[in-house]
Design a protein around this motif. Sequence first.
Motif, mmCIF file in Angstrom:
data_model
loop_
_atom_site.group_PDB
_atom_site.id
_atom_site.type_symbol
_atom_site.label_atom_id
_atom_site.label_comp_id
_atom_site.label_asym_id
_atom_site.label_seq_id
_atom_site.Cartn_x
_atom_site.Cartn_y
_atom_site.Cartn_z
ATOM 1 N N HIS A 1 63.682 74.788 30.278
ATOM 2 C CA HIS A 1 64.658 75.301 31.246
ATOM 3 C C HIS A 1 65.461 74.203 31.924
ATOM 4 N N ALA A 2 64.847 73.105 32.260
ATOM 5 C CA ALA A 2 65.533 72.044 32.997
ATOM 6 C C ALA A 2 66.297 71.079 32.100
ATOM 7 N N TYR A 3 66.243 71.256 30.791
ATOM 8 C CA TYR A 3 66.871 70.302 29.873
ATOM 9 C C TYR A 3 68.377 70.500 29.856
ATOM 10 N N GLN A 4 69.145 69.447 30.111
ATOM 11 C CA GLN A 4 70.598 69.529 30.253
ATOM 12 C C GLN A 4 71.364 68.675 29.247
ATOM 13 N N HIS A 5 70.751 68.288 28.144
ATOM 14 C CA HIS A 5 71.406 67.422 27.168
ATOM 15 C C HIS A 5 71.605 68.173 25.852
ATOM 16 N N ALA A 6 72.254 67.523 24.911
ATOM 17 C CA ALA A 6 72.419 68.092 23.573
ATOM 18 C C ALA A 6 71.069 68.134 22.859
ATOM 19 N N VAL A 7 71.030 68.787 21.710
ATOM 20 C CA VAL A 7 69.793 68.891 20.936
ATOM 21 C C VAL A 7 69.279 67.488 20.616
ATOM 22 N N PRO A 8 68.030 67.170 20.984
ATOM 23 C CA PRO A 8 67.514 65.812 20.783
ATOM 24 C C PRO A 8 66.939 65.587 19.381
ATOM 25 N N VAL A 9 67.789 65.697 18.371
ATOM 26 C CA VAL A 9 67.332 65.518 16.986
ATOM 27 C C VAL A 9 66.724 64.129 16.824
ATOM 28 N N GLY A 10 65.533 64.079 16.256
ATOM 29 C CA GLY A 10 64.842 62.816 16.046
ATOM 30 C C GLY A 10 63.920 62.424 17.185
ATOM 31 N N CYS A 11 63.919 63.194 18.264
ATOM 32 C CA CYS A 11 63.065 62.880 19.417
ATOM 33 C C CYS A 11 61.715 63.585 19.309
ATOM 34 N N ARG A 12 60.691 62.906 19.827
ATOM 35 C CA ARG A 12 59.359 63.516 19.893
ATOM 36 C C ARG A 12 59.282 64.434 21.102
ATOM 37 N N VAL A 13 58.569 65.543 20.934
ATOM 38 C CA VAL A 13 58.385 66.508 22.019
ATOM 39 C C VAL A 13 56.926 66.956 22.066
ATOM 40 N N LEU A 14 56.476 67.340 23.260
ATOM 41 C CA LEU A 14 55.154 67.950 23.406
ATOM 42 C C LEU A 14 55.332 69.459 23.311
ATOM 43 N N VAL B 1 59.144 74.241 24.737
ATOM 44 C CA VAL B 1 58.804 72.818 24.638
ATOM 45 C C VAL B 1 58.348 72.366 26.030
ATOM 46 N N VAL B 2 57.234 71.651 26.094
ATOM 47 C CA VAL B 2 56.677 71.226 27.374
ATOM 48 C C VAL B 2 57.399 70.003 27.928
ATOM 49 N N HIS B 3 57.676 69.034 27.053
ATOM 50 C CA HIS B 3 58.283 67.777 27.529
ATOM 51 C C HIS B 3 58.954 67.056 26.363
ATOM 52 N N VAL B 4 60.103 66.455 26.638
ATOM 53 C CA VAL B 4 60.786 65.599 25.652
ATOM 54 C C VAL B 4 60.316 64.175 25.924
ATOM 55 N N LEU B 5 59.700 63.549 24.924
ATOM 56 C CA LEU B 5 59.088 62.233 25.100
ATOM 57 C C LEU B 5 60.065 61.070 24.943
ATOM 58 N N ASP B 6 61.129 61.261 24.173
ATOM 59 C CA ASP B 6 62.089 60.179 23.917
ATOM 60 C C ASP B 6 63.441 60.514 24.527
#
Length: 94
Positions: free
Chosen positions: A39-52, A79-84
């Motif tokens: 819900h709080a994510y305000q960026h473009a799709v984080p392709v290549g990023c690790r997520v929990l 998704v719980v958290h974007v790690l990168d």
Amino acid sequence: MTAAQAIPTSDTLSPQQVVSAWSVVVALPIPACDFAVPHAYQHAVPVGCRVLIPWRGELVVGLVVTGSHPANPARLREVVHVLDSPDEPHVSPS
């Protein structure tokens, strides 16, 4: 219909509004699974990023491979958290 009443399209919405989910792969022999964008994510799709992600009662690290448009996004786990940082993904998208 006036311009003020026009139905929003992908041209008038930001990328995070158009994409309601991300396809995420995990280290298992299964295809990518869809997860809701945090819900709080305000960026473009984080392709290549690790997520929990929540997986069978545990938190597991997955890798975002693309944005997606699932038929029923309300039923997806979030998704719980974007790690990168999206500016410096773990795997360079190509």
